[in-house]
Every structure is written in C-alpha cells, then in structure tokens.
Write a protein that holds these residues in place. Structure first.
Motif, PDB file in Angstrom:
ATOM      1  N   ALA A 139       0.824  -1.205   0.000  1.00 57.41           N
ATOM      2  CA  ALA A 139       0.000   0.000   0.000  1.00 57.41           C
ATOM      3  C   ALA A 139       0.861   1.260   0.000  1.00 57.41           C
ATOM      4  CB  ALA A 139      -0.930  -0.003   1.211  1.00 57.41           C
ATOM      5  N   GLN A 140       1.936   1.239   0.757  1.00 58.21           N
ATOM      6  CA  GLN A 140       2.828   2.388   0.791  1.00 58.21           C
ATOM      7  C   GLN A 140       3.471   2.611  -0.573  1.00 58.21           C
ATOM      8  OE1 GLN A 140       5.606   2.074   4.062  1.00 58.21           O
ATOM      9  NE2 GLN A 140       4.018   1.403   5.481  1.00 58.21           N
ATOM     10  N   ALA A 141       3.873   1.528  -1.224  1.00 58.11           N
ATOM     11  CA  ALA A 141       4.478   1.642  -2.546  1.00 58.11           C
ATOM     12  C   ALA A 141       3.468   2.177  -3.553  1.00 58.11           C
ATOM     13  CB  ALA A 141       5.013   0.281  -2.988  1.00 58.11           C
ATOM     14  N   TYR A 142       2.217   1.718  -3.432  1.00 59.94           N
ATOM     15  CA  TYR A 142       1.179   2.198  -4.346  1.00 59.94           C
ATOM     16  C   TYR A 142       0.990   3.706  -4.201  1.00 59.94           C
ATOM     17  CZ  TYR A 142      -3.363   2.768  -6.599  1.00 59.94           C
ATOM     18  OH  TYR A 142      -4.396   3.197  -7.409  1.00 59.94           O
ATOM     19  N   LEU A 143       0.937   4.184  -2.949  1.00 59.93           N
ATOM     20  CA  LEU A 143       0.741   5.611  -2.731  1.00 59.93           C
ATOM     21  C   LEU A 143       1.909   6.431  -3.259  1.00 59.93           C
ATOM     22  CD1 LEU A 143      -0.909   5.891   0.796  1.00 59.93           C
ATOM     23  CD2 LEU A 143      -1.953   6.275  -1.442  1.00 59.93           C
ATOM     24  N   LEU A 144       3.114   5.899  -3.131  1.00 52.90           N
ATOM     25  CA  LEU A 144       4.278   6.593  -3.680  1.00 52.90           C
ATOM     26  C   LEU A 144       4.184   6.694  -5.201  1.00 52.90           C
ATOM     27  CD1 LEU A 144       7.202   5.153  -1.514  1.00 52.90           C
ATOM     28  CD2 LEU A 144       6.370   7.521  -1.544  1.00 52.90           C
ATOM     29  N   ASP A 145       3.815   5.597  -5.838  1.00 55.81           N
ATOM     30  CA  ASP A 145       3.679   5.620  -7.295  1.00 55.81           C
ATOM     31  C   ASP A 145       2.508   6.508  -7.717  1.00 55.81           C
ATOM     32  OD1 ASP A 145       5.831   3.954  -7.614  1.00 55.81           O
ATOM     33  OD2 ASP A 145       4.630   2.120  -7.710  1.00 55.81           O
ATOM     34  N   TYR A 146       1.438   6.489  -6.912  1.00 57.96           N
ATOM     35  CA  TYR A 146       0.290   7.319  -7.250  1.00 57.96           C
ATOM     36  C   TYR A 146       0.636   8.801  -7.121  1.00 57.96           C
ATOM     37  CZ  TYR A 146      -4.604   8.323  -8.053  1.00 57.96           C
ATOM     38  OH  TYR A 146      -5.785   8.758  -8.618  1.00 57.96           O
ATOM     39  N   ALA A 147       1.484   9.140  -6.153  1.00 54.43           N
ATOM     40  CA  ALA A 147       1.931  10.526  -6.011  1.00 54.43           C
ATOM     41  C   ALA A 147       2.722  10.960  -7.245  1.00 54.43           C
ATOM     42  CB  ALA A 147       2.787  10.676  -4.758  1.00 54.43           C
ATOM     43  N   THR A 148       3.501  10.033  -7.816  1.00 51.47           N
ATOM     44  CA  THR A 148       4.231  10.337  -9.050  1.00 51.47           C
ATOM     45  C   THR A 148       3.258  10.605 -10.195  1.00 51.47           C
ATOM     46  OG1 THR A 148       6.077   8.957  -8.336  1.00 51.47           O
ATOM     47  CG2 THR A 148       5.933   9.469 -10.690  1.00 51.47           C
ATOM     48  N   LEU A 149       2.216   9.783 -10.285  1.00 57.78           N
ATOM     49  CA  LEU A 149       1.177   9.997 -11.293  1.00 57.78           C
ATOM     50  C   LEU A 149       0.493  11.340 -11.087  1.00 57.78           C
ATOM     51  CD1 LEU A 149      -0.811   9.010 -13.524  1.00 57.78           C
ATOM     52  CD2 LEU A 149      -2.137   7.952 -11.699  1.00 57.78           C
TER      53      LEU A 149
END
Length: 220
Positions: free
Chosen positions: A21-31
């Motif tokens: 979940a943390q990795a997803y949020l990091l990638d989503y912040a990049t998006l």
C-alpha cells in the motif's frame, strides 16, 4: 472569527501498514505530479494524503493558519481559513455549503470519528457557521436541489494567483481507482478553464473567511 476556530491540529494521519500500500501511494503521487491541474487525495475526514504541484501553486498565496491549511485538511481550509474566499470564488454557495453537506454526510456515517467530531466542535464555536450548518444548509439544499451538493462534475469559480488563469472556473472531477478507494481515500481534480474577462459580481464581492457567511443571519 474563522481564524480562531480550530484549537489544535488534527492527529497525524496513519500511513498504510502494508509495504504494498505504501508503494502504491508513492507511485500514485508520481502519477499525480504529472497531472497539469490541481489534484488532491483526501480521506473521509478530508485530511490530505497527497497533492501535486498544481495544487500547491493554486494555494501558494494563502497565509499561514494553525489548523486550516489546504495541504493539511481541505475541509478545514474551506470552512475556517480567512483566505479561502481569495482563491475559492463564490466561496459560500459554491464551496462552503457543498462541503458542509458532505461533512454532514460523513458525520452521519462516521459519528464516532474524533477528527470529524473536532471539526463539528469548531463549527459550533462560530455562531454564523453553526447557524449556516443547522438552518442555512437544509434550506439551501431544498432551494437548489440535492445535485448541488455533489462535487463530481460541478463547475465552480476560482481566483488563481497565476495571472495566466486569474478569475476562472474549474470543473471538479472525482476519479478514484479501486485500490485508492479500498484504502478509504478519494481523489479530486480541479480542471481549470480559460480565464473569463470579468469575474461575476458574486465573486468580486466575496467576503473573507467563514465568518462572513450570509446564508442565514445570526438571529435566525
């Protein structure tokens, strides 16, 4: 009056526990950062989880506030920050009342949430805001219809600090992927439109802060 509302900042927001979940949020912040329009991810309290550069740019001229910064809690910003109407055009009808309606719905669904209860107490401390919440909001919803409280698809005035935009409008687009929704988060994007030549009179006359709500009088 609005500036004094709040007291203490809400408790730190818990981060997702799983590494996935943390990795997803990091990638989503990049998006999110790649989106040219102001975009924000919030939880059910409107605590801000993530924003992009366009969002920060929209609110860059907002002054400091102990509890109602747009990058901390967007609901508190709309309701309590004295500079909110300097960015959010037609602040009362287009932003404050719809947000109060969403807050009322969130409080009904999460009545024991300490963060929401703290916001409710702060509303009660401001007589005009309390009158708007108790009397003005139901009257306004009856007058304009249930669809007026919806964020997705709404076109609302903005006063962008960048003169290339200036007095303009945005369409609020709610687009929340399933993974984000399962975390309890919602994403809103303010799709900016071409600047108008002259802002409407309601925008030019907008007061400063929640203390100037005019939907009801203090005596009602």
């Amino acid at each position: 009056m609005a500036y004094q509302a709040g007291g203490q900042r809400s408790a730190p927001r818990p981060a997702p526990e799983s590494p996935e979940a943390q990795a997803y949020l990091l990638d989503y912040a990049t998006l999110l950062e790649a989106v040219p329009f102001p975009s924000v991810v919030v939880d059910h309290r409107w605590d801000v989880v993530s924003t992009n550069g366009a969002f920060k740019s929209l609110f860059r001229a907002v002054g400091p506030h102990p509890t109602a910064m747009p990058g901390d809690n967007f609901l508190r910003f709309v309701l309590f920050h004295p500079d909110a109407s300097s960015v959010l055009g037609a602040h009362e009808a287009s932003w404050c009342l719809p947000m109060l309606a969403h807050f009322a719905a969130a409080l009904e669904s999460h009545g024991h949430d300490h963060g929401l209860q703290a916001i409710r107490r702060d509303i009660a401390q401001d007589p005009l805001m309390e009158a708007a919440y108790r009397q003005g909001l139901p009257h306004w919803i009856r007058a304009v219809g249930e669809e007026a409280v919806e964020h997705d698809g709404a076109v609302r005035p903005l006063l962008h600090p960048d003169p290339r935009w200036g007095a303009t409008e945005c369409r609020v687009v709610c687009e929340t992927p399933k993974t984000l929704e399962n975390m309890g988060y919602t994403r809103l994007t303010l799709v900016l439109r071409e600047a108008r030549r002259t802002p409407p009179a309601s925008v030019r006359r907008a007061g400063r802060g929640a203390g100037h709500l005019r939907v009801v009088t203090a005596s009602e």
